[in-house]
Design an enzyme around this catalytic site. Structure first.
Site, short mmCIF file in Angstrom:
data_model
loop_
_atom_site.label_atom_id
_atom_site.label_comp_id
_atom_site.label_asym_id
_atom_site.label_seq_id
_atom_site.Cartn_x
_atom_site.Cartn_y
_atom_site.Cartn_z
N GLU A 104 0.82 -1.20 0.00
CA GLU A 104 0.00 0.00 0.00
C GLU A 104 0.85 1.25 0.00
O GLU A 104 1.96 1.27 0.52
CB GLU A 104 -0.93 -0.03 1.22
CG GLU A 104 -1.87 -1.22 1.08
CD GLU A 104 -2.89 -1.35 2.19
OE1 GLU A 104 -3.77 -2.20 2.03
OE2 GLU A 104 -2.80 -0.63 3.19
N CYS A 117 3.62 8.39 0.66
CA CYS A 117 4.11 7.42 1.63
C CYS A 117 4.18 6.07 0.91
O CYS A 117 3.19 5.62 0.34
CB CYS A 117 3.12 7.37 2.80
SG CYS A 117 3.47 6.06 3.97
N CYS A 124 6.34 -6.99 7.35
CA CYS A 124 7.51 -6.50 8.09
C CYS A 124 7.90 -7.53 9.13
O CYS A 124 7.03 -8.16 9.74
CB CYS A 124 7.18 -5.17 8.77
SG CYS A 124 8.58 -4.47 9.68
N CYS A 128 6.61 -5.04 15.78
CA CYS A 128 6.17 -4.04 16.77
C CYS A 128 4.71 -4.32 17.14
O CYS A 128 3.88 -4.54 16.25
CB CYS A 128 6.33 -2.63 16.21
SG CYS A 128 8.03 -2.30 15.67
N CYS A 131 1.64 -2.19 15.72
CA CYS A 131 1.61 -1.89 14.28
C CYS A 131 0.92 -3.01 13.51
O CYS A 131 1.28 -4.18 13.63
CB CYS A 131 3.05 -1.71 13.79
SG CYS A 131 3.18 -1.55 12.00
N GLY A 174 6.77 -2.12 5.97
CA GLY A 174 8.14 -2.62 5.91
C GLY A 174 9.18 -1.82 6.65
O GLY A 174 8.98 -0.65 6.98
N GLU A 175 10.30 -2.50 6.95
CA GLU A 175 11.46 -1.88 7.58
C GLU A 175 12.48 -1.65 6.46
O GLU A 175 13.14 -2.59 6.00
CB GLU A 175 12.01 -2.83 8.66
CG GLU A 175 13.40 -2.49 9.17
CD GLU A 175 13.57 -1.05 9.62
OE1 GLU A 175 12.93 -0.65 10.60
OE2 GLU A 175 14.34 -0.31 8.97
N SER A 206 12.36 5.93 7.17
CA SER A 206 12.02 5.75 8.59
C SER A 206 12.34 4.34 9.02
O SER A 206 11.93 3.37 8.39
CB SER A 206 10.53 6.04 8.79
OG SER A 206 10.16 5.77 10.13
N SER A 229 11.80 5.61 14.57
CA SER A 229 10.61 5.42 15.39
C SER A 229 11.05 5.07 16.81
O SER A 229 11.46 3.95 17.07
CB SER A 229 9.75 4.30 14.80
OG SER A 229 9.39 4.62 13.49
N LEU A 230 10.97 6.05 17.68
CA LEU A 230 11.46 5.85 19.05
C LEU A 230 10.37 5.18 19.90
O LEU A 230 10.55 4.11 20.44
CB LEU A 230 11.87 7.21 19.64
CG LEU A 230 12.79 7.14 20.83
CD1 LEU A 230 14.14 6.55 20.44
CD2 LEU A 230 12.98 8.52 21.44
N ASN A 231 9.26 5.86 20.02
CA ASN A 231 8.01 5.28 20.55
C ASN A 231 8.00 4.90 22.03
O ASN A 231 6.94 4.56 22.57
CB ASN A 231 7.56 4.07 19.73
CG ASN A 231 7.24 4.45 18.29
OD1 ASN A 231 7.11 5.63 17.98
ND2 ASN A 231 7.11 3.48 17.43
N ASN A 305 -2.98 5.44 15.95
CA ASN A 305 -4.16 5.16 15.12
C ASN A 305 -4.73 3.81 15.53
O ASN A 305 -4.06 2.80 15.35
CB ASN A 305 -3.78 5.06 13.65
CG ASN A 305 -3.38 6.39 13.08
OD1 ASN A 305 -4.06 7.38 13.27
ND2 ASN A 305 -2.26 6.40 12.39
N CYS A 348 -0.32 5.75 9.28
CA CYS A 348 0.83 4.95 9.72
C CYS A 348 0.35 3.73 10.50
O CYS A 348 -0.52 3.82 11.34
CB CYS A 348 1.72 5.73 10.67
SG CYS A 348 2.05 7.39 10.20
N1 SAH Z 1 9.11 0.41 9.62
C1 SAH Z 1 9.49 1.78 9.64
C2 SAH Z 1 8.64 2.62 8.73
C3 SAH Z 1 7.19 2.28 8.62
S1 SAH Z 1 6.21 2.53 10.06
C4 SAH Z 1 9.43 2.31 11.05
O1 SAH Z 1 8.94 1.64 11.93
O2 SAH Z 1 9.92 3.42 11.26
C5 SAH Z 1 5.97 4.29 10.00
C6 SAH Z 1 5.63 4.92 11.33
O3 SAH Z 1 4.31 4.56 11.74
C7 SAH Z 1 6.56 4.53 12.47
O4 SAH Z 1 7.00 5.68 13.13
C8 SAH Z 1 5.65 3.72 13.40
O5 SAH Z 1 6.06 3.85 14.72
C9 SAH Z 1 4.32 4.35 13.13
N2 SAH Z 1 3.17 3.53 13.48
C10 SAH Z 1 3.06 2.19 13.37
N3 SAH Z 1 1.83 1.79 13.78
C11 SAH Z 1 1.15 2.91 14.14
C12 SAH Z 1 -0.16 3.16 14.62
N4 SAH Z 1 -1.05 2.18 14.76
N5 SAH Z 1 -0.50 4.43 14.88
C13 SAH Z 1 0.36 5.45 14.68
N6 SAH Z 1 1.60 5.28 14.21
C14 SAH Z 1 2.00 4.02 13.94
FE1 SF4 Z 2 7.67 -2.80 10.93
FE2 SF4 Z 2 7.72 -0.15 11.32
FE3 SF4 Z 2 5.50 -1.56 11.83
FE4 SF4 Z 2 7.61 -1.82 13.43
S1 SF4 Z 2 6.41 0.06 13.13
S2 SF4 Z 2 6.38 -3.51 12.62
S3 SF4 Z 2 9.26 -1.65 11.97
S4 SF4 Z 2 6.43 -1.28 9.86
#
Ligand code: SAH
Ligand code: SF4
Length: 363
Positions: A104, A117, A124, A128, A131, A174-175, A206, A229-231, A305, A348
């Site tokens: 997508e 995007c 992936c 996480c 996600c 994806g990563e 990212s 993505s620190l989170n 989200n 995201c």
């Molecule tokens: N895999 C890479 C890039 C894709 S994810 C990464 O993790 O950085 C892109 C962004 O979406 C990341 O910052 C991730 O933390 C964020 N993300 C993933 N799931 C999400 C969600 N449900 N709500 C908001 N942001 C989310």
């Molecule tokens: Fe993969 Fe990024 Fe989602 Fe983590 S946040 S599972 S690295 S797509």
């Protein structure tokens, strides 16, 4: 595969497909056809300056050559299987790839630019917990051609006018650092001044924080900007929501980020998804400010989200404001990123194939 090798479609024998191909692959193709080398440059221009999708559009080539290409060479971009536009104008596209897999991409129009995007993998491997893509696991890497294809197809679909700036973010599925060779192959095609000519500073990769990959990315002279993505702000919590942290923890990540080469004025973006009751306390805000201050960085705060089966909730509205205030007071540049396209599942972390939904509804 080395990123400057021909795209797999061209290298694998059978009927070649030029959509998304790099210069070297086009040169090899042209040589194989016994044509003059300058034909490769004409093909490159047709594909990426004009974004032509049919051989009969290649008016720069002779009629005889066009007919030969029509007979022998494919020009097959990823197919859009489904598109859905949210109220804010963001459109999520599901692309069908040659082997039936789906990825997508999201098209986001702004007053002065367009942001795309895009995905780097089908699924992936990072797992996480918050996600949706992470929950589907990894199916395969995308080729450079498939990455470029998402861009060309979205620009064509939205009749992107010449001269309008394009920002690209590898924030779909994806990563990207797990597929760096193909991502950098795509980067070379996308930034080619005689093609799409997207400036490198407008492309952001990212990552979840793969330290060896960050080092490798830093070794490229021409490279995209970096977002991480620190989170979470403690290893205990980051271990829990991002398994990558068990291999490279917050301290190891900070060290890799400090060593990452930056252009003058360039900063690393730290993305921080707020999960209600998990990563959104006042102490988190203080620790995030300290982490960010120790690096040449800026922070994007992203409210979670919600998606099916996630088991997490979005933060309360006041929490975002509090984070924003605390970071600003510490001298950290901060933005709140409300994901666009939320209601169509294009935001995201919501980029996951949900078949019944994709097949069942049309706008
Ligand atoms: N895999 C890479 C890039 C894709 S994810 C990464 O993790 O950085 C892109 C962004 O979406 C990341 O910052 C991730 O933390 C964020 N993300 C993933 N799931 C999400 C969600 N449900 N709500 C908001 N942001 C989310
Ligand atoms: Fe993969 Fe990024 Fe989602 Fe983590 S946040 S599972 S690295 S797509």
């Amino acid at each position: 595969m080395n990123w400057d090798q021909p795209a797999p479609e061209l290298a694998s024998g059978g009927r070649p497909n030029v959509a998304g191909a790099c210069r070297e692959a086009l040169k090899a193709l042209v040589a194989g056809l016994g044509e003059k080398p300058f034909r490769a440059a004409q093909l490159f221009e047709g594909l990426y300056v004009h974004r032509w999708t049919r051989w009969d559009q290649f008016s720069t080539l002779s009629k005889a050559l066009r007919e030969r290409l029509e007979a022998e060479v494919d020009l097959a971009w990823p197919a859009i299987q489904e598109s859905r536009t949210a109220e804010d104008g963001a459109t999520k596209h599901a692309f069908l790839l040659g082997d039936g897999q789906q990825v997508e991409g999201v098209h986001m129009p702004y007053a002065d630019r367009t942001t795309l995007c895009i995905s780097s993998q089908v699924g992936c491997a990072m797992g996480c917990t918050f996600c949706a893509t992470g929950q589907m696991g990894i199916r395969r890497n995308l080729s450079a051609a498939e990455i470029v294809g998402q861009v060309v197809v979205m620009l064509n679909q939205h009749r992107h006018p010449e001269g309008r700036p394009v920002n690209l973010v590898f924030m779909g599925m994806g990563e990207p650092l797990h597929n760096l060779a193909q991502v950098m192959g795509a980067f070379e095609i996308l930034t080619d001044p005689k093609g799409l000519a997207i400036p490198p500073r407008r492309i952001t990769l990212s990552t979840s924080g793969l330290v060896p990959g960050i080092r490798r990315l830093g070794s490229y002279e021409r490279r995209p900007r970096l977002a991480v993505s620190l989170n979470a702000t403690t290893d205990a919590y980051r271990d829990r929501i991002m398994p990558v942290n068990r291999a490279w923890n917050l301290a190891a990540l900070a060290e890799a980020l400090r060593a990452f080469p930056l252009a003058k004025g360039e900063r690393i973006t730290l993305e921080y998804v707020l999960l209600r009751g998990v990563t959104d306390s006042r102490e988190d805000a203080d620790r995030l400010a300290a982490y960010a201050r120790a690096l040449p960085s800026k922070v994007n705060l992203i409210p979670f989200n919600e998606h099916e089966g996630a088991g997490y909730q979005a933060p309360e509205e006041g929490t975002l404001d509090l984070f924003c205030r605390i970071l600003t007071q510490s001298g950290v540049a901060v933005m709140i990123r409300r994901s666009r396209g939320q209601e169509v599942g294009g935001a995201c972390g919501q980029l996951v194939k949900r078949e019944p939904e994709l097949e069942g509804s049309k706008d």
